[in-house]
Enzyme design. Structure first.
Site, mmCIF file in Angstrom:
data_model
loop_
_atom_site.group_PDB
_atom_site.id
_atom_site.type_symbol
_atom_site.label_atom_id
_atom_site.label_comp_id
_atom_site.label_asym_id
_atom_site.label_seq_id
_atom_site.Cartn_x
_atom_site.Cartn_y
_atom_site.Cartn_z
ATOM 1 N N HIS A 99 3.095 -26.769 11.615
ATOM 2 C CA HIS A 99 4.450 -27.185 11.925
ATOM 3 C C HIS A 99 4.609 -28.515 12.418
ATOM 4 O O HIS A 99 5.229 -29.516 12.214
ATOM 5 C CB HIS A 99 5.425 -26.040 12.331
ATOM 6 C CG HIS A 99 5.635 -24.877 11.833
ATOM 7 N ND1 HIS A 99 5.399 -24.648 10.357
ATOM 8 C CD2 HIS A 99 5.612 -23.529 12.379
ATOM 9 C CE1 HIS A 99 5.314 -23.332 10.201
ATOM 10 N NE2 HIS A 99 5.727 -22.768 11.373
ATOM 11 N N ASP A 119 -0.918 -21.279 15.881
ATOM 12 C CA ASP A 119 0.666 -20.806 15.186
ATOM 13 C C ASP A 119 1.557 -21.921 14.924
ATOM 14 O O ASP A 119 2.414 -21.778 14.007
ATOM 15 C CB ASP A 119 1.093 -19.617 16.279
ATOM 16 C CG ASP A 119 2.315 -18.931 15.554
ATOM 17 O OD1 ASP A 119 2.349 -18.761 14.265
ATOM 18 O OD2 ASP A 119 3.477 -18.967 16.229
ATOM 19 N N GLU A 151 11.440 -22.183 21.541
ATOM 20 C CA GLU A 151 11.875 -21.173 21.093
ATOM 21 C C GLU A 151 12.302 -20.158 22.302
ATOM 22 O O GLU A 151 11.531 -20.093 23.254
ATOM 23 C CB GLU A 151 11.052 -20.263 20.181
ATOM 24 C CG GLU A 151 10.441 -21.105 18.891
ATOM 25 C CD GLU A 151 9.651 -19.939 18.152
ATOM 26 O OE1 GLU A 151 10.109 -19.461 17.351
ATOM 27 O OE2 GLU A 151 8.306 -19.815 18.472
ATOM 28 N N LYS A 167 12.728 -27.323 5.682
ATOM 29 C CA LYS A 167 14.042 -27.287 6.331
ATOM 30 C C LYS A 167 14.600 -28.481 5.949
ATOM 31 O O LYS A 167 14.250 -29.666 5.983
ATOM 32 C CB LYS A 167 13.649 -27.438 7.993
ATOM 33 C CG LYS A 167 13.212 -25.907 8.306
ATOM 34 C CD LYS A 167 13.053 -26.100 9.975
ATOM 35 C CE LYS A 167 12.550 -24.808 10.451
ATOM 36 N NZ LYS A 167 13.344 -23.462 10.639
ATOM 37 N N ARG A 192 0.846 -1.147 0.058
ATOM 38 C CA ARG A 192 0.063 -0.087 -0.017
ATOM 39 C C ARG A 192 0.899 1.292 -0.006
ATOM 40 O O ARG A 192 0.304 2.142 -0.627
ATOM 41 C CB ARG A 192 -0.918 0.048 1.181
ATOM 42 C CG ARG A 192 -1.852 -1.181 1.285
ATOM 43 C CD ARG A 192 -2.779 -0.794 2.424
ATOM 44 N NE ARG A 192 -3.836 -1.824 2.596
ATOM 45 C CZ ARG A 192 -4.072 -2.575 3.763
ATOM 46 N NH1 ARG A 192 -3.402 -2.532 4.443
ATOM 47 N NH2 ARG A 192 -4.979 -3.631 3.717
ATOM 48 N N LYS A 247 0.987 -20.041 5.848
ATOM 49 C CA LYS A 247 0.049 -20.345 6.940
ATOM 50 C C LYS A 247 -0.123 -19.243 7.968
ATOM 51 O O LYS A 247 0.727 -18.122 7.970
ATOM 52 C CB LYS A 247 0.797 -21.310 7.802
ATOM 53 C CG LYS A 247 2.295 -20.819 8.478
ATOM 54 C CD LYS A 247 2.368 -21.610 9.766
ATOM 55 C CE LYS A 247 1.999 -20.773 11.173
ATOM 56 N NZ LYS A 247 2.871 -20.085 11.531
HETATM 57 C C1 BG6 Z 1 6.565 -19.394 12.463
HETATM 58 C C2 BG6 Z 1 5.480 -18.953 13.733
HETATM 59 O O1 BG6 Z 1 5.684 -20.055 11.443
HETATM 60 O O2 BG6 Z 1 7.566 -20.236 12.891
HETATM 61 C C3 BG6 Z 1 6.416 -18.133 14.560
HETATM 62 O O3 BG6 Z 1 4.575 -18.076 13.081
HETATM 63 C C4 BG6 Z 1 7.820 -18.930 14.992
HETATM 64 O O4 BG6 Z 1 5.758 -17.991 16.069
HETATM 65 C C5 BG6 Z 1 8.504 -19.698 13.693
HETATM 66 O O5 BG6 Z 1 8.534 -18.217 15.745
HETATM 67 C C6 BG6 Z 1 9.368 -20.632 14.161
HETATM 68 O O6 BG6 Z 1 10.250 -20.744 13.185
HETATM 69 P P1 BG6 Z 1 11.578 -21.501 12.934
HETATM 70 O O7 BG6 Z 1 11.887 -21.533 11.813
HETATM 71 O O8 BG6 Z 1 12.651 -20.379 13.762
HETATM 72 O O9 BG6 Z 1 11.642 -22.422 14.132
#
Ligand code: BG6
Length: 525
Positions: A278, A273, A254, A220, A79, A186
């Site tokens: 994942h 999330d 994380e 990955k 935008r 996603k």
């Molecule tokens: C994303 C999530 O899809 O994956 C995030 O929205 C998360 O919240 C991230 O931090 C983690 O990805 P990676 O590759 O750092 O493990």
């Protein structure tokens, strides 16, 4: 590139020299060697974080490698009103901090960067984009091949897809030239119903073969390696079932908090999330049956069969099945970090979970009765993504008459992050006169013997979209099955009557709430 002959020589030289040889097979560099169609890559959300942090560096790296279409144009669309030069200099900032930055190469790459200021909800603006792209095709020879990447908030997916369709940008020419592909990040919907609605809208403008539902975990390197490990070796598969495996742990921990994504995260929480996507992909790779061929549809069929066998989880509140948590203030690496509720954009009374651990069963012949423990959370002490196969105890201990303590069952760990490796733990005898058991570990580092370039998940995904390969992307039936599993559970957890009781606080920098420890111990022990 190391050839098989070279590697043989290295091994025999090592033997002659008396040093321990690396008996690993010769490493074949799997660099991309095909031809990619000329195309234009249009990134919606070009002024956003995903574009500058992930997509643009990935495109730049592809440009430096051999995996770059020739010719190729990149169009940032957002935008914000920006000139082409302003957009280029914005993108330069992110790329210049990369280790492989090369000023001359950047200048060449930047030649192909264009910008189009768009109003997402205006059809006229999308028509304008069509004219803009035709013009680029005419000037650069990109042949009408277009990759549209939606790096925008999910609330815009349907509007953009609809307007692209109305502007004729979803159409492909019949001779296979002039393809059009759309990449959707996603989350694919917020629940089962919205996922189906999104799919219906996407299909009004694009056909299934044009739609790529990206999940960067699938691309990955070490995640891809799980299938190779399982199905290109004969030693694992006979043990890969309820007769030999006691339980499976999958963890994605994380250190980071919600960062500046509260707007999205407050609506999502950890289950939407990380788990619905994942974690489910990681689970599928461990649980799926071998496909008859390593082909996108065959692999996706088998994953979907696994999702279909997920046993619904009921009764949130039973800490044996599910524990949710939310981080409080604490310390990570010696630095004090705020509580989730004190993060910018988070409601002070938020009940959004930032941590979850759950027990899942897959009701089929192979996995009947084997618990899969899944855990993920933010603000945990370390970044750690691992899949851990816990084998059963030995059926009978010959050493019962000797006091050896418990014999630790074997474990196979597939490490994804930070260390990309596979380790197998097993028991040996300690050197010495008495019988004493010792647990040892056999380690394989994923990059052992490999000195070539690394490919990041976004680079791999972009190449696959340009090639039209769906192997590492979600198929809608999988999305819907995973939502069918999670939607009722999330609804129950979010129901006002119980949500407050379900969210256990934990200190940032700890391994989650106390109530989660019994399940976490089963994963990590
Ligand atoms: C994303 C999530 O899809 O994956 C995030 O929205 C998360 O919240 C991230 O931090 C983690 O990805 P990676 O590759 O750092 O493990």
């Amino acid at each position: 590139m190391s050839s098989p002959n070279n590697s043989k020589n290295q091994i025999s030289e090592a033997l002659v020299g008396g040093t321990a040889p690396d008996l690993g097979m010769p490493t074949q560099l799997c660099l991309f060697e095909g031809n990619l169609d000329p195309c234009t890559i249009v990134i919606f959300g070009a002024s956003g974080d995903l574009t500058s942090r992930k997509l643009m560096p990935a495109l730049y790296n592809l440009y430096l490698s051999s995996a770059w279409p020739n010719p190729c144009c990149v169009v940032g669309a957002a935008r914000t009103s920006l000139s082409r030069e302003e957009f280029q200099s914005k993108m330069h900032a992110g790329i210049a901090s990369q280790g492989n930055y090369d000023a001359k190469k950047w200048q060449e790459f930047a030649q192909g960067l264009n910008y189009y200021a768009i109003e997402y909800d205006s059809q006229a603006s999308c028509q304008g984009l069509h004219a803009f792209l035709r013009n680029l095709d005419g000037r650069h020879g990109t042949r009408g091949n277009r990759l549209f990447y939606l790096a925008v908030p999910p609330s815009l997916y349907q509007t953009i897809s609809h307007n692209l369709g109305q502007a004729g940008l979803g159409q492909e020419s019949l001779d296979g030239q002039g393809w059009s592909r759309i990449v959707v990040e996603k989350p694919f919907g917020h629940d089962l119903h919205s996922a189906m609605e999104l799919d219906t809208t996407l299909h009004q403008s694009f056909q299934e073969h044009q739609i790529f539902r990206i999940d960067h975990y699938m691309a990955k390197e070490t995640v891809q390696n799980i299938l190779i490990c399982r199905f290109a070796n004969s030693i694992f598969e006979p043990l890969w079932n309820r007769n030999f495996i006691d339980h499976v742990g999958i963890i994605a921990a994380e250190k980071i908090g919600v960062e500046h994504r509260a707007g999205f995260y407050e609506q999502a929480g950890v289950l939407r999330d990380m788990f619905q996507n994942h974690m489910m992909q990681l689970l599928a790779l461990i649980a799926m049956e071998p496909p008859s061929r390593f082909e996108a549809e065959r692999v996706r069929d088998e994953k979907v069969k696994g999702f279909r066998s997920l046993k619904p989880i009921s009764a949130p509140g039973s800490v044996e099945n599910l524990v949710l948590g939310q981080y409080e203030a604490g310390q990570i690496d010696g630095v004090t970090v705020p509580a989730y509720r004190a993060e910018p954009g988070v409601r002070p009374d938020s009940l959004t979970p930032t941590f979850a651990v759950m027990r899942v069963f897959i009701d089929n012949w192979r996995w009947r009765g084997v618990p899969f423990y899944l855990a993920s959370g933010k603000r945990l002490p370390q970044k750690l993504t691992q899949l851990i196969i816990h084998f059963k105890e030995v059926p009978h201990s010959l050493f019962a008459n000797i006091d050896l303590g418990a014999i630790t069952p074997n474990r196979l760990i597939l490490g994804i992050q930070p260390e990309e490796k596979i380790t197998l733990t097993f028991q040996t005898k300690n050197p010495g006169a008495t019988v004493c058991l010792r647990g040892v570990t056999m380690d394989f580092n994923y990059y052992q013997n490999y000195h070539g370039p690394m490919m990041d998940a976004y680079e791999k995904s972009l190449i696959d979209v340009m090639q039209g390969d769906h192997m590492l992307f979600w198929r809608q039936d999988g999305v819907e099955l995973c939502w069918s599993f999670f939607s009722p559970l999330i609804e129950q957890c979010e129901s006002c009557a119980i949500s407050e009781k379900l969210i256990h606080p934990y200190k940032a920098g700890s391994w989650g709430p106390a109530a989660a420890q019994p399940l976490l111990n089963l994963i990590l022990a």
